[in-house]
Motif scaffolding. Structure first.
Motif, PDB file in Angstrom:
ATOM      1  N   THR A   1      -1.983   2.374 -11.637  1.00 22.16           N
ATOM      2  CA  THR A   1      -2.630   1.394 -10.582  1.00 22.16           C
ATOM      3  C   THR A   1      -2.980   1.254  -8.576  1.00 22.16           C
ATOM      4  O   THR A   1      -0.749   1.368  -8.756  1.00 22.16           O
ATOM      5  CB  THR A   1      -2.539  -0.258 -10.965  1.00 22.16           C
ATOM      6  N   GLU A   2      -3.288   1.541  -8.227  1.00 15.92           N
ATOM      7  CA  GLU A   2      -3.920   1.156  -6.483  1.00 15.92           C
ATOM      8  C   GLU A   2      -4.116   0.154  -6.001  1.00 15.92           C
ATOM      9  O   GLU A   2      -4.093  -0.388  -5.117  1.00 15.92           O
ATOM     10  CB  GLU A   2      -4.749   2.241  -6.714  1.00 15.92           C
ATOM     11  N   ASP A   3      -4.431  -1.142  -7.349  1.00 21.44           N
ATOM     12  CA  ASP A   3      -5.232  -2.216  -6.953  1.00 21.44           C
ATOM     13  C   ASP A   3      -2.894  -3.551  -6.486  1.00 21.44           C
ATOM     14  O   ASP A   3      -2.710  -3.609  -7.171  1.00 21.44           O
ATOM     15  CB  ASP A   3      -5.250  -3.696  -7.591  1.00 21.44           C
TER      16      ASP A   3
ATOM     17  N   LYS B   1       0.557   5.069  -8.934  1.00 23.65           N
ATOM     18  CA  LYS B   1      -0.791   5.323  -9.322  1.00 23.65           C
ATOM     19  C   LYS B   1      -1.261   5.667  -9.508  1.00 23.65           C
ATOM     20  O   LYS B   1      -2.682   5.283 -10.236  1.00 23.65           O
ATOM     21  CB  LYS B   1      -1.373   6.300  -8.260  1.00 23.65           C
TER      22      LYS B   1
ATOM     23  N   THR C   1       0.944  -1.320   0.037  1.00 24.42           N
ATOM     24  CA  THR C   1      -0.083  -0.152   0.319  1.00 24.42           C
ATOM     25  C   THR C   1       0.661   1.486  -0.170  1.00 24.42           C
ATOM     26  O   THR C   1       0.711   2.394  -0.395  1.00 24.42           O
ATOM     27  CB  THR C   1      -0.913   0.151   1.415  1.00 24.42           C
TER      28      THR C   1
ATOM     29  N   THR D   1       1.884   2.476  -3.728  1.00 22.19           N
ATOM     30  CA  THR D   1       0.050   2.826  -4.274  1.00 22.19           C
ATOM     31  C   THR D   1       0.068   4.532  -3.807  1.00 22.19           C
ATOM     32  O   THR D   1      -0.285   5.163  -4.178  1.00 22.19           O
ATOM     33  CB  THR D   1      -0.949   2.487  -3.946  1.00 22.19           C
ATOM     34  N   SER D   2       1.213   4.782  -2.527  1.00 22.85           N
ATOM     35  CA  SER D   2       1.084   6.206  -3.018  1.00 22.85           C
ATOM     36  C   SER D   2       2.174   6.843  -3.321  1.00 22.85           C
ATOM     37  O   SER D   2       1.487   8.224  -3.415  1.00 22.85           O
ATOM     38  CB  SER D   2       1.421   6.688  -1.488  1.00 22.85           C
TER      39      SER D   2
END
Length: 147
Positions: A52-54, A49, A40, A43-44
């Motif tokens: 994808t943020e998955d 980002k 996670t 994802t920042s």
């Protein structure tokens, strides 16, 4: 394709060139006894980002990587090998200037890779509110011969 681009970006983050200089990422890795960082956190990062943020997509993309290693639950990631003790970056890095102010990082990477394969391209920016591009870059090539 998406998976290949995600893998390339994540491997850049954890590659020798970037990881050695990335105090934020190294701090996160140092905080875990086994050197893992939550996916996670990645994802920042703006460039990832945008793709994808998955975290499942990220985990699948790097599953066969030689640069990074996933935790058993596929929710954390770390470097596969420790950083080399010696840093030969200075012998592989050059300063280049004269680029248009509206150049993008992707355009600069493509340009520099036409000279020789690059490990890292760093845009120099003003310390103003907009972080205006100065028209110059530091380019770390993969080999001293490339520089």
């Amino acid at each position: 394709d998406l998976a290949a681009n995600v893998k390339k970006q994540v491997e850049f983050y954890f590659g020798d060139s970037n990881f050695r200089r990335d105090k934020f990422l190294r701090g996160k890795a140092d905080a875990d006894p086994q050197g893992y960082i939550d996916l996670t956190v990645l994802t920042s990062f703006n460039r990832l980002k945008e793709m994808t943020e998955d975290i499942a997509v990220i985990a699948d993309a790097v599953a066969d990587s030689n640069v990074v290693q996933l935790s058993a639950d596929k929710k954390k990631i770390r470097r596969a090998k420790p950083l080399p003790l010696t840093d030969d970056t200075p012998s592989r890095t050059v300063y280049m200037k004269g680029f248009p102010a509206d150049s993008t990082l992707d355009e600069l990477i493509v340009f520099c890779n036409e000279i020789a394969p690059t490990a890292r391209v760093s845009m120099r920016r003003l310390k103003d509110e907009a972080h205006t591009f100065k028209g110059s870059v530091f380019v770390e090539f993969e080999t001293a011969e490339g520089a």
